[in-house]
Design an enzyme around this catalytic site. Sequence first.
Site, PDB file in Angstrom:
ATOM      1  N   LYS A 107       4.250   4.021  -5.534  1.00 20.53           N
ATOM      2  CA  LYS A 107       4.113   4.807  -6.759  1.00 20.53           C
ATOM      3  C   LYS A 107       4.831   4.150  -7.943  1.00 20.53           C
ATOM      4  CE  LYS A 107       3.068   9.230  -4.626  1.00 20.53           C
ATOM      5  NZ  LYS A 107       3.236   8.899  -3.185  1.00 20.53           N
TER       6      LYS A 107
HETATM    7  C1  LIG Z   1       2.176   9.087  -2.285  1.00 18.95           C
HETATM    8  C2  LIG Z   1       2.244   8.285  -1.038  1.00 18.95           C
HETATM    9  C3  LIG Z   1       1.110   8.027  -0.235  1.00 18.95           C
HETATM   10  C4  LIG Z   1      -0.240   8.631  -0.546  1.00 18.95           C
HETATM   11  O1  LIG Z   1      -0.829   8.070  -1.683  1.00 18.95           O
HETATM   12  P1  LIG Z   1      -2.061   8.799  -2.378  1.00 18.95           P
HETATM   13  O2  LIG Z   1      -2.381   7.999  -3.568  1.00 18.95           O
HETATM   14  O3  LIG Z   1      -1.584  10.178  -2.715  1.00 18.95           O
HETATM   15  O4  LIG Z   1      -3.166   8.832  -1.377  1.00 18.95           O
HETATM   16  C5  LIG Z   1       1.241   7.219   0.869  1.00 18.95           C
HETATM   17  N1  LIG Z   1       2.437   6.704   1.221  1.00 18.95           N
HETATM   18  C6  LIG Z   1       3.550   6.929   0.496  1.00 18.95           C
HETATM   19  C7  LIG Z   1       4.833   6.351   0.947  1.00 18.95           C
HETATM   20  C8  LIG Z   1       3.504   7.724  -0.656  1.00 18.95           C
HETATM   21  O5  LIG Z   1       4.621   7.950  -1.357  1.00 18.95           O
END
Ligand SMILES: *Cc1c(COP(=O)(O)O)cnc(C)c1O
Length: 429
Positions: A107
Amino acid sequence: MKFYSTRNKEEFVTFKEAIFRGLAPDGGLYMPEIMPDMKSLIDLFTPETTFNEIAASITEQLLSEELDSAACKRICDRAFTFTPELTDLKNGISILELYHGPSCAFKDFGASFLASCMEEFLSNESREATILTATSGDTGSAVARAFYGKKNINVVILYPSGRVSPLQEKQLTTLGGNIRALEVKGAFDDCQRMVKEAFLDKEMSEKLKLTSANSISLGRLIPQSFYYIWAWAQMKGNRENLTFCVPSGNFGNLTAGIMANQWGMGNTSFIAATNINDVVPEYIKSGTFNPRASKLTLSNAMDVGNPSNFERMLDIFNDSHDKMSELLKEEVVTDSETKKTIKKLLDEKDYEADPHTAVGYLAAERRLKDTNGPIVSLSTAHPGKFTEVYEEATGKKPALPEQLKAVLNLEKKSTIVGNTLDDMKAVLL
Ligand SMILES: *Cc1c(COP(=O)(O)O)cnc(C)c1O
């Protein structure tokens, strides 16, 4: 390039409007008006092309009406002080590590780019804004780190007191500067409700110039496409029938991959990997979309029962189940399989994986036979963020990354507030 809401394709907004609004007023999600053909540009990238070069040129292709070439480069250089890394496990699967950023999760790519774009727009207008966000732990730290020190922007993060891990709390509360942490006497749902109420409250929203940085923001979606294109360039010479395997929850990560595919990223396809929260895999298999309450799992950042980006996926495929299931395969991984995979990766490949990465890897392994080409499986978090699960699975402690070690010794600074809008107002106004 203009952008429409998935719920109204008649009205268009600029990128700037889309990112300061976050969600469209009609409740829809913003999408680019067209999927531009960038094949000739993407084909020019080589393994030597840097991530930042790729990011800046794609940004320019998409946003040249609002940002000139120098601004696109400036935005990307400010945002991406870290890069993805590709590790070949020598069995047809490579891991695309997306956790080398400041909060050690993928993210960071989205949050950093959004923060950098907002800083660019705000400083051009000498305008200020306040990002207000609620977190159950993980997203908040990516947002806090991304906006830390940004000019003209203040950040207020609400988190539920006593309900985030000690490490997460340190990540949220130790930055100081333009980042303010409110420790809410309540649950995550209270935090979310308070944020919603604040946006609807005229006094708060106008005085603080509230804006959102939540995960459905277009400014977080677009930059996630850059690392697919970077990986595609890295794989030059070995990318016939390339498949990306994406551990998913809200499906923003996968949606960004599909966008890169539509922009001309060669002959690529995708595996949607989930834990037992398998609403999208079920849709891919059966054509029926049945959102429901989420269940708790070890890969908890993917515990989503009604994935917000599904609306964008339907939009891209014009609601065609056939088209979607042609490009996307699916796999579902249980908690016990997740733990076994973490152990197996360590024993057989000497590779430390977090639970989300393990879900993706096992899905990739299961599909390897019928993909007829290499698989790039996305790693979304550093194992050091999930020490408990990792230790349970392997009996060993994962290495802690420097970014996380550094915050452990810093002092927590938070303001305790009650769980109503008035409590929050008393503190912020
Ligand atoms: C947010 C997140 C996901 C999922 O990602 P999306 O874009 O919501 O599908 C997977 N792994 C981690 C570690 C995350 O923080």
